[in-house]
Design a protein around this motif. Structure first.
Motif, PDB file in Angstrom:
ATOM      1  N   LEU A  22       5.759  23.166  32.130  1.00  0.00           N
ATOM      2  CA  LEU A  22       6.235  23.583  33.453  1.00  0.00           C
ATOM      3  C   LEU A  22       7.551  24.347  33.346  1.00  0.00           C
ATOM      4  N   ILE A  23       8.479  23.838  32.557  1.00  0.00           N
ATOM      5  CA  ILE A  23       9.769  24.511  32.391  1.00  0.00           C
ATOM      6  C   ILE A  23       9.587  25.877  31.742  1.00  0.00           C
ATOM      7  N   TYR A  24       8.749  25.935  30.727  1.00  0.00           N
ATOM      8  CA  TYR A  24       8.494  27.209  30.031  1.00  0.00           C
ATOM      9  C   TYR A  24       7.881  28.226  30.980  1.00  0.00           C
ATOM     10  N   ALA A  25       6.911  27.785  31.787  1.00  0.00           N
ATOM     11  CA  ALA A  25       6.247  28.703  32.725  1.00  0.00           C
ATOM     12  C   ALA A  25       7.215  29.220  33.784  1.00  0.00           C
ATOM     13  N   LEU A  26       8.109  28.371  34.247  1.00  0.00           N
ATOM     14  CA  LEU A  26       9.058  28.782  35.283  1.00  0.00           C
ATOM     15  C   LEU A  26      10.192  29.652  34.723  1.00  0.00           C
ATOM     16  N   ALA A  27      10.582  29.393  33.477  1.00  0.00           N
ATOM     17  CA  ALA A  27      11.736  30.104  32.914  1.00  0.00           C
ATOM     18  C   ALA A  27      11.368  31.417  32.221  1.00  0.00           C
ATOM     19  N   TYR A  28      10.121  31.541  31.770  1.00  0.00           N
ATOM     20  CA  TYR A  28       9.740  32.716  30.993  1.00  0.00           C
ATOM     21  C   TYR A  28       9.353  33.884  31.915  1.00  0.00           C
ATOM     22  N   LYS A  29       9.938  35.040  31.664  1.00  0.00           N
ATOM     23  CA  LYS A  29       9.593  36.268  32.375  1.00  0.00           C
ATOM     24  C   LYS A  29       9.054  37.281  31.373  1.00  0.00           C
ATOM     25  N   ARG A  30       7.984  37.930  31.752  1.00  0.00           N
ATOM     26  CA  ARG A  30       7.261  38.782  30.803  1.00  0.00           C
ATOM     27  C   ARG A  30       8.126  39.880  30.206  1.00  0.00           C
ATOM     28  N   HIS A  31       8.940  40.529  31.026  1.00  0.00           N
ATOM     29  CA  HIS A  31       9.727  41.670  30.552  1.00  0.00           C
ATOM     30  C   HIS A  31      11.101  41.261  30.037  1.00  0.00           C
ATOM     31  N   GLU A  32      11.502  40.026  30.288  1.00  0.00           N
ATOM     32  CA  GLU A  32      12.832  39.590  29.872  1.00  0.00           C
ATOM     33  C   GLU A  32      12.803  38.514  28.803  1.00  0.00           C
ATOM     34  N   GLY A  33      11.662  37.879  28.647  1.00  0.00           N
ATOM     35  CA  GLY A  33      11.568  36.805  27.663  1.00  0.00           C
ATOM     36  C   GLY A  33      12.120  35.490  28.203  1.00  0.00           C
ATOM     37  N   LEU A  34      12.610  34.672  27.285  1.00  0.00           N
ATOM     38  CA  LEU A  34      13.124  33.345  27.637  1.00  0.00           C
ATOM     39  C   LEU A  34      14.646  33.420  27.639  1.00  0.00           C
ATOM     40  N   LEU A  35      15.234  33.724  28.794  1.00  0.00           N
ATOM     41  CA  LEU A  35      16.681  33.844  28.893  1.00  0.00           C
ATOM     42  C   LEU A  35      17.341  32.468  28.852  1.00  0.00           C
ATOM     43  N   PRO A  36      18.416  32.295  28.072  1.00  0.00           N
ATOM     44  CA  PRO A  36      19.059  30.992  27.927  1.00  0.00           C
ATOM     45  C   PRO A  36      19.520  30.381  29.245  1.00  0.00           C
ATOM     46  N   THR A  37      20.157  31.193  30.103  1.00  0.00           N
ATOM     47  CA  THR A  37      20.678  30.659  31.364  1.00  0.00           C
ATOM     48  C   THR A  37      19.551  30.190  32.272  1.00  0.00           C
ATOM     49  N   ARG A  38      18.475  30.998  32.368  1.00  0.00           N
ATOM     50  CA  ARG A  38      17.354  30.614  33.224  1.00  0.00           C
ATOM     51  C   ARG A  38      16.683  29.333  32.697  1.00  0.00           C
ATOM     52  N   LEU A  39      16.562  29.222  31.382  1.00  0.00           N
ATOM     53  CA  LEU A  39      15.956  28.024  30.794  1.00  0.00           C
ATOM     54  C   LEU A  39      16.776  26.784  31.129  1.00  0.00           C
TER      55      LEU A  39
END
Length: 344
Positions: A145-162
């Motif tokens: 759930l956290i990965y799906a909410l934090a991951y953006k296709r064009h930006e990747g897994l941004l530390p702050t959003r995670l």
């Protein structure tokens, strides 16, 4: 000459890293010995040695082998598991504040244990070997759930959003857990309260047997993936250029981190900050190469938990302070320090 000038510093650094690991290992052995002597019923060092060689009394053998040694072994295992889990999460997400407790992984594992306890007739009769599996399911669903909410296709897994997503999900799960505790009987509520505070409640050899296979399988797998983690730290594009299958390696490492955290939480309760403090201290001592960083994190995590558990058992005798509270006293200020000094 150039080769010699490059390899000499590397040799010195390697010797220094080995020295650091040796010192930390010696401190764990020292803490192990002190912990065997610590408790409501004190055993002198001579009594411990006699008991270890089979020359102690029945009561001394009971105290040492049936109560203290399983708890000490579990402290070492969960310290290593949680610290390596945090190290993997920090490396994969490139987020210095990633930790299974802060990101809500521990809370997700705890929620499944809580649901099981709520509907199972007796906590004492709970199948020991089923608990890590249930915790793994909860931790895995939370991580997904956290990965799906934090991951953006064009930006990747941004530390702050995670980090922010993990904190939000952890808060929601903690709220659900608190609501569930309102429906528990007084006996189960007391058990859950101690569990949520981070009390090491699985203190017999059955729990050691339930936890050890997970640690024995997942830790070597993570150590084997050290080179891939080094590449992931360089960024997705650089890692891809080096031939690393970024998404596959990331998911495999995250699955291993979730497995470590979930299995540890099943027997240790909600102990937080171990996955944050262990890797950060290790990084300061041995550098950022994961071939040495991961073992150093495991050793420092074990040292932190066994010392915290020993302090919690001895400082207010005959009462105990949950290990998670002792760790939090150290970890909360350290987390705030890192939060202030982390740029992104």
């Amino acid at each position: 000459m150039t080769t010699l000038s490059l390899t000499a510093p590397e040799k010195r650094k390697r010797r220094r890293n080995i020295l650091v690991l040796t010192i930390v290992g010696a401190l764990i052995v020292l803490a192990f010995l002190i912990s065997m002597n610590t408790g409501y019923i004190r055993l002198s060092p001579a009594e411990v040695i006699r008991t270890l060689f089979g020359m102690g009394t029945h009561n001394q053998s009971l105290i040492l082998y049936d109560f203290r040694l399983p708890r000490i072994v579990i402290s070492i295992l969960i310290g290593a598991g949680l610290a390596v889990s945090g190290c993997v999460m920090q490396g994969v997400s490139r987020n210095a504040l990633a930790d299974p407790g802060i990101l809500g992984i521990n809370a997700g594992a705890g929620l499944t244990i809580m649901l099981f306890i709520s509907f199972y007739p007796s906590t004492a009769a709970a199948p020991v070997f089923l608990l890590p599996v249930l915790a793994l399911i909860g931790a895995g669903l939370t991580a997904a759930l956290i990965y799906a909410l934090a991951y953006k296709r064009h930006e990747g897994l941004l530390p702050t959003r995670l980090l922010l997503t993990g904190i939000a999900v952890a808060a929601a799960i903690s709220a659900a857990t608190i609501v569930l505790t309102l429906k528990l009987s007084p006996e189960k509520y007391q058990f859950v309260a101690n569990w949520m505070a981070g009390s090491i409640w699985g203190t017999n050899w059955k729990f050691v047997g339930a936890l050890f296979p997970w640690i024995a399988i997942l830790l070597p797998f993570v150590f084997y993936k050290a080179r891939a983690m080094n590449a992931l730290n360089l960024g997705e594009s650089m890692a891809t250029g080096l031939g690393v299958r970024v998404e596959k390696e990331r998911l495999a490492l995250l699955a291993a981190a979730v497995g470590l955290a979930g299995s540890c939480v099943a027997v240790s309760g909600g102990i937080g900050f171990v996955g944050l403090i262990g890797p950060h201290l290790a990084r300061r001592l041995v550098g950022s190469k994961h071939q040495i960083l991961l073992p150093a994190s495991a050793l420092l995590g074990s040292l932190l938990v066994i010392v915290s558990d020993t302090v919690g058992r001895s400082i207010l005798q005959p009462h105990e302070i949950p290990t998670g509270i002792v760790v939090a006293v150290i970890g909360a200020p350290y987390f705030l320090y890192l939060l202030v000094n982390t740029k992104s």
